[in-house]
Write an enzyme that holds these catalytic residues in place. Structure first.
Site, PDB file in Angstrom:
ATOM      1  N   LYS A   1      38.228  12.233 -69.990  1.00 28.71           N
ATOM      2  CA  LYS A   1      39.444  11.990 -70.779  1.00 28.71           C
ATOM      3  C   LYS A   1      39.958  13.333 -71.266  1.00 28.71           C
ATOM      4  O   LYS A   1      39.201  14.089 -71.889  1.00 28.71           O
ATOM      5  CB  LYS A   1      39.136  11.071 -71.955  1.00 28.71           C
TER       6      LYS A   1
ATOM      7  N   ASP B   1      38.439   3.172 -76.377  1.00 30.77           N
ATOM      8  CA  ASP B   1      39.571   4.033 -76.737  1.00 30.77           C
ATOM      9  C   ASP B   1      39.600   4.369 -78.230  1.00 30.77           C
ATOM     10  O   ASP B   1      40.372   3.805 -79.000  1.00 30.77           O
ATOM     11  CB  ASP B   1      40.908   3.422 -76.294  1.00 30.77           C
TER      12      ASP B   1
ATOM     13  N   ASP C   1      51.051  15.224 -71.807  1.00 32.63           N
ATOM     14  CA  ASP C   1      50.658  16.465 -71.134  1.00 32.63           C
ATOM     15  C   ASP C   1      49.316  16.344 -70.410  1.00 32.63           C
ATOM     16  O   ASP C   1      48.813  17.318 -69.852  1.00 32.63           O
ATOM     17  CB  ASP C   1      50.590  17.618 -72.148  1.00 32.63           C
ATOM     18  N   GLY C   2      48.728  15.154 -70.464  1.00 31.65           N
ATOM     19  CA  GLY C   2      47.470  14.947 -69.759  1.00 31.65           C
ATOM     20  C   GLY C   2      46.252  15.509 -70.460  1.00 31.65           C
ATOM     21  O   GLY C   2      45.139  15.428 -69.950  1.00 31.65           O
TER      22      GLY C   2
ATOM     23  N   ASP D   1      46.218  -2.615 -74.022  1.00 29.35           N
ATOM     24  CA  ASP D   1      45.691  -1.636 -73.056  1.00 29.35           C
ATOM     25  C   ASP D   1      44.454  -0.929 -73.583  1.00 29.35           C
ATOM     26  O   ASP D   1      43.833  -0.150 -72.861  1.00 29.35           O
ATOM     27  CB  ASP D   1      46.773  -0.615 -72.668  1.00 29.35           C
TER      28      ASP D   1
HETATM   29  P1  AMP Z   1      46.549   5.367 -76.251  1.00 28.15           P
HETATM   30  O1  AMP Z   1      47.438   4.803 -77.305  1.00 28.15           O
HETATM   31  O2  AMP Z   1      45.889   6.676 -76.593  1.00 28.15           O
HETATM   32  O3  AMP Z   1      45.568   4.366 -75.757  1.00 28.15           O
HETATM   33  O4  AMP Z   1      47.489   5.755 -75.017  1.00 28.15           O
HETATM   34  C1  AMP Z   1      48.457   4.902 -74.480  1.00 28.15           C
HETATM   35  C2  AMP Z   1      48.875   5.415 -73.126  1.00 28.15           C
HETATM   36  O5  AMP Z   1      49.384   6.738 -73.226  1.00 28.15           O
HETATM   37  C3  AMP Z   1      47.760   5.476 -72.101  1.00 28.15           C
HETATM   38  O6  AMP Z   1      48.306   5.114 -70.878  1.00 28.15           O
HETATM   39  C4  AMP Z   1      47.338   6.920 -72.142  1.00 28.15           C
HETATM   40  O7  AMP Z   1      46.765   7.336 -70.922  1.00 28.15           O
HETATM   41  C5  AMP Z   1      48.661   7.618 -72.388  1.00 28.15           C
HETATM   42  N1  AMP Z   1      48.504   8.906 -73.056  1.00 28.15           N
HETATM   43  C6  AMP Z   1      48.115   9.128 -74.341  1.00 28.15           C
HETATM   44  N2  AMP Z   1      48.092  10.440 -74.609  1.00 28.15           N
HETATM   45  C7  AMP Z   1      48.457  11.083 -73.479  1.00 28.15           C
HETATM   46  C8  AMP Z   1      48.642  12.456 -73.101  1.00 28.15           C
HETATM   47  N3  AMP Z   1      48.437  13.437 -73.963  1.00 28.15           N
HETATM   48  N4  AMP Z   1      49.016  12.715 -71.835  1.00 28.15           N
HETATM   49  C9  AMP Z   1      49.252  11.734 -70.962  1.00 28.15           C
HETATM   50  N5  AMP Z   1      49.100  10.446 -71.242  1.00 28.15           N
HETATM   51  C10 AMP Z   1      48.726  10.101 -72.483  1.00 28.15           C
HETATM   52 MG    MG Z   2      44.323   3.859 -74.547  1.00 31.61          MG
END
Ligand code: AMP
Ligand code: MG
Length: 492
Positions: A114, A269, A126-127, A259
């Protein structure tokens, strides 16, 4: 039985064997000057990886995303989901890379990075992930495992020099997460209008994690859609169990979007989660959640709502809506059974009796009104009938606490249980050490200076959270004043 190199772990193409529309195969993006901040020897053992393996260059190469596993297929999975109650459409692993599935002596586990770079699902992101959120994720898995709460784990945390732009400039980090699967409710929701893919995903998940649903037992859902309905029934049960565990640990997930809901009922998560310090019934740990959608007291009903979303997506396979609803209807009783079971242990009772809900409601009201410390209130209750002072000291209105305690003493007298036995069960149900926000914060600040010493200390305490350790009193204490300023948000 362990191997000395991460590349020698036996793997199997499991998720990677699904049809290509379930994921994108791609390599992670390498980090700049990666450094192993911490490796988890317990999780390594679980995977069949020796301690020597953790010190090797190939371990750092893999856990930093410089390259994939020798015997794995690296991929980012697609999923969709409801975020804060609203359909968000396609999401997916926007900064995560699945490295492969390891066959270990203790079962199969997927390894997933991650913070390992851009994928086709990164959208505006930004990944990357920062040290702060990565340390929080790393510690949380171990804290939950120590409490016996179903959770994903983490094998390693690698930091780097890459700047990552959040509210301020922070440094990048990558966590290697470990779980039997990372399939979420949202993985199913993604195929809401695609029966063929829904069937494939359902078969995949049932075969691996719910094989018992292939066989109908007496009283089970039957007929053409029996497997699907029994699967939904099982997910309802597991989800009710995990949310009941959250409630009685004072844990708030923070972002219960569909999700982020594990299909096998793990805590998944870790973002702006929190273990409560001062108890507030409507405590919201996520600063970004301005509506309080994911407050502590709403978590069970949100889980139920999330299960509705899962069930709605399964409707594409043609079961009767009433049959789906019948499975969902078990949620409340499943939750109460698990919740009452936990409370019976936490209060040292023999079993749950009619009227105990009044005692428990009064308990929550007492803690809420006095902003009493969640963890210490439970912990000190065990001794309170014979030595009330340490317990009463947690409350500003001592008379109110005393009054509740009298009711509690009357209740345990009904059980006529030997006091030593009651105290012992309570000690094993009420942790002394939990991952309080300020403890995580101290570990984060050290980690940002490349010091993992606090992580070691916390892991030692959190893995056996019920055992009191002389010299570590500060780690059991309520949050200090400076910690009131700490805010955790979705920014990670
Ligand atoms: P989360 O709320 O952290 O579970 O993220 C929701 C969605 O946003 C998921 O599809 C994550 O992979 C994506 N995501 C969160 N932070 C980033 C990031 N910095 N770069 C790319 N995708 C992100
Ligand atoms: Mg998530």
């Amino acid at each position: 039985m362990s191997v000395d190199s991460i590349d020698d772990l036996p793997t199997v193409d499991s998720f990677a064997g699904l049809p290509p529309e379930f994921y994108t195969r791609l390599e992670p993006q390498p980090l700049d000057q990666p450094r192993l901040l911490h490796a988890n020897t317990e999780v390594a053992r679980m995977l069949g990886l020796s301690e020597a393996a953790l010190a090797r260059q190939d371990f750092l190469d893999v856990c930093s995303g410089n390259r994939g596993l020798a015997r794995g297929h690296t991929l980012a999975a697609v999923y969709s989901g409801h975020q804060f109650g609203v359909w968000a459409g396609q999401l997916g692993d926007g900064r995560a890379h699945l490295l492969g599935e390891v066959m270990s002596p203790t079962g199969n586990f997927e390894l997933q990075l991650k913070g390992s770079g851009l994928t086709p699902y990164s959208r505006m992101g930004d990944g990357r992930a920062v040290i702060r959120s990565s340390v929080r994720e790393y510690l949380a898995g171990e804290a939950m495992a120590g409490l016996g709460i179903p959770t994903t784990r983490a094998l390693a945390i690698v930091t780097a020099r890459n700047p990552v732009y959040r509210e301020t400039v922070e440094r990048a980090a990558v966590v290697t997460r470990v779980s039997p699967t990372f399939v979420r409710f949202g993985s199913f929701e993604h195929w809401t209008h695609h029966p063929e893919q829904m069937r494939i995903l359902l078969d995949y998940v049932v075969d691996r994690f719910f094989p018992e649903c292939r066989e109908a037992q007496a009283g089970d859902a039957q007929g053409e859609h029996g497997v699907l309905l029994r699967f939904l029934r099982a997910v309802v049960a597991r989800s009710a169990r995990v949310v009941a565990d959250w409630q009685t640990a004072g844990f708030c997930h923070g972002v219960m979007n569909t999700d982020n809901m594990s299909i096998i009922g793990l805590t998944l998560d870790y973002g702006p989660y929190g273990f409560m310090d001062a108890f507030q019934i409507g405590h919201v740990c996520n600063h970004t959640d301005t509506q309080g959608r994911y407050a502590w007291n709403t978590q069970p009903s949100v889980m139920h709502w999330n299960l509705y979303r899962l069930a709605s997506s399964l409707a594409v396979l043609g079961p009767e809506p009433d049959d789906l609803r019948a499975q969902l209807a078990h949620f409340e009783q499943d939750f109460l059974n698990a919740y009452h079971g936990n409370l019976v242990r936490k209060f040292g009772l023999r079993s749950w009796r009619d009227g105990d809900d009044v005692l428990v409601d009064d308990w929550w009201r007492l803690l809420h009104t006095q902003r009493a410390d969640f963890t210490l209130s439970f912990r000190r209750l065990a001794e309170a009938p014979r030595n009330p002072e340490p317990f009463l000291a947690l409350f500003s209105d001592r008379e109110a606490a005393q009054a509740w305690l009298q009711g509690y003493v009357r209740r345990i007298e009904q059980d006529a249980r030997p006091d030593g036995e009651r105290i012992e069960t309570m000690r094993l149900a009420n942790p002394l050490y939990v991952l309080r926000n300020h403890l995580a914060e101290i570990a984060i600040r050290a980690a940002e200076n490349d010091d993992a010493g606090e992580i070691d200390t916390l892991l030692a305490l959190l893995r056996t959270p019920y055992t009191e350790r002389p010299g570590y009193e500060a780690y059991a204490a309520p949050a200090p004043d400076w910690a009131r300023e700490l805010h955790v948000s979705c920014s990670s």
